[in-house]
Design an enzyme around this catalytic site. Structure first.
Site, PDB file in Angstrom:
ATOM      1  N   THR A 162       0.867  -1.179   0.000  1.00 64.75           N
ATOM      2  CA  THR A 162       0.000   0.000   0.000  1.00 64.75           C
ATOM      3  C   THR A 162       0.899   1.222   0.000  1.00 64.75           C
ATOM      4  OG1 THR A 162      -1.803  -1.099   1.186  1.00 64.75           O
ATOM      5  CG2 THR A 162      -1.749   1.295   1.260  1.00 64.75           C
ATOM      6  N   CYS A 167     -15.785  -7.386  11.400  1.00 68.41           N
ATOM      7  CA  CYS A 167     -14.967  -7.973  12.466  1.00 68.41           C
ATOM      8  C   CYS A 167     -15.145  -9.485  12.530  1.00 68.41           C
ATOM      9  CB  CYS A 167     -15.332  -7.347  13.814  1.00 68.41           C
ATOM     10  SG  CYS A 167     -14.975  -5.581  13.914  1.00 68.41           S
ATOM     11  N   ARG A 201      -6.854 -10.472   9.804  1.00 67.11           N
ATOM     12  CA  ARG A 201      -5.656  -9.646   9.718  1.00 67.11           C
ATOM     13  C   ARG A 201      -4.905  -9.542  11.041  1.00 67.11           C
ATOM     14  NH1 ARG A 201      -9.347  -8.071   6.267  1.00 67.11           N
ATOM     15  NH2 ARG A 201      -8.831  -6.932   4.362  1.00 67.11           N
ATOM     16  N   LEU A 202      -3.595  -9.526  10.918  1.00 61.68           N
ATOM     17  CA  LEU A 202      -2.700  -9.195  12.012  1.00 61.68           C
ATOM     18  C   LEU A 202      -1.746  -8.126  11.519  1.00 61.68           C
ATOM     19  CD1 LEU A 202      -1.831 -12.811  13.253  1.00 61.68           C
ATOM     20  CD2 LEU A 202      -3.459 -11.225  14.299  1.00 61.68           C
ATOM     21  N   ARG A 203      -1.220  -7.329  12.438  1.00 62.31           N
ATOM     22  CA  ARG A 203      -0.333  -6.230  12.043  1.00 62.31           C
ATOM     23  C   ARG A 203       0.941  -6.242  12.873  1.00 62.31           C
ATOM     24  NH1 ARG A 203      -5.523  -4.761  11.583  1.00 62.31           N
ATOM     25  NH2 ARG A 203      -6.163  -3.568   9.742  1.00 62.31           N
ATOM     26  N   CYS A 258      -5.627  -6.132  16.516  1.00 59.37           N
ATOM     27  CA  CYS A 258      -6.745  -5.301  16.055  1.00 59.37           C
ATOM     28  C   CYS A 258      -6.252  -3.874  15.923  1.00 59.37           C
ATOM     29  CB  CYS A 258      -7.910  -5.370  17.041  1.00 59.37           C
ATOM     30  SG  CYS A 258      -9.306  -4.288  16.603  1.00 59.37           S
ATOM     31  N   ASP A 311      -4.103  35.645   4.134  1.00 56.17           N
ATOM     32  CA  ASP A 311      -3.208  34.744   4.860  1.00 56.17           C
ATOM     33  C   ASP A 311      -1.970  34.378   4.042  1.00 56.17           C
ATOM     34  OD1 ASP A 311      -2.542  32.778   7.009  1.00 56.17           O
ATOM     35  OD2 ASP A 311      -2.905  31.352   5.386  1.00 56.17           O
TER      36      ASP A 311
END
Length: 641
Positions: free
Chosen positions: A139, A297, A302-304, A314, A611
């Site tokens: 990604t 859920c 998935r795991l990170r 999570c 500005d």
């Protein structure tokens, strides 16, 4: 002081206890027993107590990023973890090999921005050699993609997700504080040329930022084999849920179907997180990641692993286990597996708070008004809820800054309750953004460069004809009142109040406003030659004006939230006066006018010019802010001579 040996023994015991607990929980449930009996050779260590098999691992390669997105990090960046505390290449491969051995089939490389890691091609090549790994994905923000993709493909990369939240170059540059829109687009085209099918384009849809570009993104799939994935904004800021920016999948789908009623739903796997659709004859497709309105859920696989080596089971959980520390303390492969199994076994059924959890509170609350003590909590829930219910339109509220309490002007709590329930019951379409989260770094000052057609609910011609109209909920006829010569935003006692427009008929309404900014010779020349350090003054001011029109009800307390179907802001240079001349126009079909929207657009555009030029000179004058014309409404048309 606990010795290192004692700490290590404790880690091993925790790992074994967690694994034992996981097995017992699996065996005690029918679903768990089925997994244990039929999931072999998938490792039980990667199966949680709810029977979910985790075969997908996301690995963050770096905390660094080459962009500075306003809704992600401050312009100066964030404090980074020391390099010595980040996973080395060998540690990444060691952990990846372990997870693949236990059943992981897909690894996605993330960041930060993974493609700024110097050895990313080497990492992909080593991952490709792991037996059993089917998919290596990345990604990326796409800035470096064109340069690296040929080598990444040769190394074994076989799936790409590219993050792109806008198709407007000026908006892209303003949001990310960097140039690079065209590099991202080149990366998308390069991926299609190299045969990636589909190239997934991740678009996080946020209220007040890019929800008006949904149709443009769908049209983007017409001639390109891309899968534009509309991701519901997951509003988890500072450990607090904030639904004001969320646009639900059903709201987006309704908007798309009004433009393309022939939209087809595509079949998908049971475990898929995406709901996919396709416009017939378009090369690409679209998908919705309904992480909030219809969370997945129950099928999460998935795991990170974070860049510093923490395992997260999570995304929204606070619990992390440092695999890096265990690796560096000499933990064996078996010990690591037990530690991972214990963490997976503790994974909860679902993340902290699903998007529509507040809905039952609303249903109950409409029938059972709260007392004064309950008021602050419940009213806050009701008002926040309007942002996540796409077919109900809330009204703007004010915020008491010292206390943070939400309230309507000059009203008693019980009276506010009836106002709030009336809002939820009678508004037909749209949304309410109550206030800007003080803790958010997201600058909503100027974001959008164009507003397309946004469908609005209109009454039938029969209902609009004549001076009478039918109130649908009550079924009664009400005479439209004549214009009042009195101030309409005060009650009988002179207190501020919002006008009730429920008795007015829908009609086409428009307004044009203008302003002039006198810059002086030096600043004017720099604007004309686009030499300002902050960027293109006219382009950013145009975006600011359009964004200001869309946010009027949040800035002006008693303004109604109006569904604008067109906003235009133009800026021109007046050589004779060394000035920027601003003109804004707003259009809607509704029950109240858009003068304030047009004036707000002109004001915000003028303030943005100030500005961006104030570093050159403070001798800048904003003048001639005024309404130029309006059409529609019971008071008739107006035009300034």
């Amino acid at each position: 002081m606990i010795s290192k040996e004692m700490q290590q023994r404790r880690r091993e015991d925790e790992g074994r206890e967690g694994f034992s607990s996981t097995q017992k929980e699996l065996q005690s449930s029918g679903r768990g027993r089925f997994v244990l009996e039929h999931a072999a050779p998938f490792s039980a260590f990667l199966v949680d107590s709810f029977g979910r098999q985790h075969n997908y691992l996301r690995i963050s390669l770096t905390e660094k990023c080459n962009l500075r997105c306003q809704y992600c990090m401050p312009e100066e960046g964030v404090q980074l973890t020391p390099k010595s505390e980040l996973l080395t290449t060998q540690e990444i491969i060691t952990l990846a090999r372990l997870f693949v051995k236990e059943g992981v089939e897909k690894i996605r490389l993330t960041g930060g921005e993974p493609l700024i890691r110097p050895d990313v091609v080497d990492i992909v090549g080593q991952l490709c050699k792991l037996e059993g790994l089917k998919t290596i994905a990345v990604t990326t923000n796409g800035i470096n993609l064109t340069r690296l993709l040929p080598r990444l493909k040769e190394a074994g990369l076989n799936a790409i997700n590219i993050s792109l939240d806008t198709l407007v170059p000026a908006k892209f540059e303003f949001i990310v504080r960097r140039k690079g829109f065209h590099k991202v687009m080149e990366g998308i085209h390069k991926a299609t040329e190299l045969g990636y099918r589909p190239v997934k384009v991740n678009c996080v849809v946020m209220r007040g930022f890019n929800e008006d570009e949904v149709l443009d993104f769908v049209d983007f799939t017409k001639d390109l084999p891309v899968d534009v994935r509309f991701i519901e904004y997951m509003p988890f800021d500072g450990n607090k849920w904030n639904f004001k920016k969320m646009v639900s999948y059903k709201e987006m789908l309704d908007t798309i179907k009004q433009r393309w009623p022939e939209l087809e739903k595509l079949p998908c796997e049971t475990s898929s997180t995406a709901k996919s659709y396709k416009v017939p004859h378009f090369q690409g497709q679209i998908s919705f990641i309904t992480s909030m309105s219809e969370h997945f859920c129950g099928s999460c696989n998935r795991l990170r692993i974070t860049a510093d080596g923490n395992l997260k089971v999570c995304l929204f959980g606070n619990s992390e286990v440092s695999l890096r520390d265990h690796l560096r303390s000499g933990a064996s492969e078996e010990e690591l597996i037990h530690i991972i199994g214990a963490a997976v076994g503790r994974k909860k059924k679902q993340h902290a708070e699903p998007a529509l959890m507040s809905f039952p509170l609303c249903q109950d609350g409409l029938q059972n008004p709260p007392n004064s003590k309950q008021w602050g909590h419940t009213f806050s829930h009701l008002l926040t809820l309007t942002a996540s219910l796409p077919k109900q339109k809330g009204k703007a509220s004010m915020k008491n800054k010292p206390t943070g309490q939400l309230f309507l002007p000059r009203t008693h709590p019980e009276k506010q309750w009836h106002v709030a329930t009336g809002i939820l019951q009678t508004q037909l379409r749209g949304y309410c953004v109550l206030q800007k989260d003080p803790s958010s770094t997201f600058d909503t000052k100027c974001l959008d460069a164009s507003v397309g057609q946004v469908p609005v609910d209109c009454q039938s011609k029969e209902e609009r004809s004549g001076s009478d109209f039918h109130t649908r909920d009550l079924g009664s006829c009400t005479k439209v009142p004549r214009a009042s010569d009195n101030l309409t935003h005060t009650d009988e006692e002179g207190r501020a109040t919002m006008v009730d427009v429920g008795g007015k008929p829908d009609s086409r309404r428009s307004a044009v406003a203008g302003a002039v900014v006198l810059l002086g010779e030096k600043a004017f020349k720099m604007v004309r030659e686009n030499q300002m350090k902050k960027g293109d003054v006219l382009a950013v001011a145009q975006i600011a004006g359009i964004q200001g029109a869309k946010l009027t009800s949040q800035l002006i307390p008693l303004c109604h939230n109006i569904p604008l179907y067109h906003v235009e802001v133009s800026l021109s240079l007046d050589e004779a006066r060394h000035a920027v001349v601003i003109r804004s126009s707003c259009h809607t079909w509704g029950r109240t006018g858009v003068e304030m929207e047009a004036l707000t657009a002109a004001s915000l555009a003028a303030l943005t010019v100030y500005d961006m030029c104030k570093a050159v000179t403070h001798d800048i004058v904003i003048q001639e802010l005024k309404l130029l014309s309006k059409t529609g409404g019971q008071r008739g048309d107006f035009s300034r001579v």
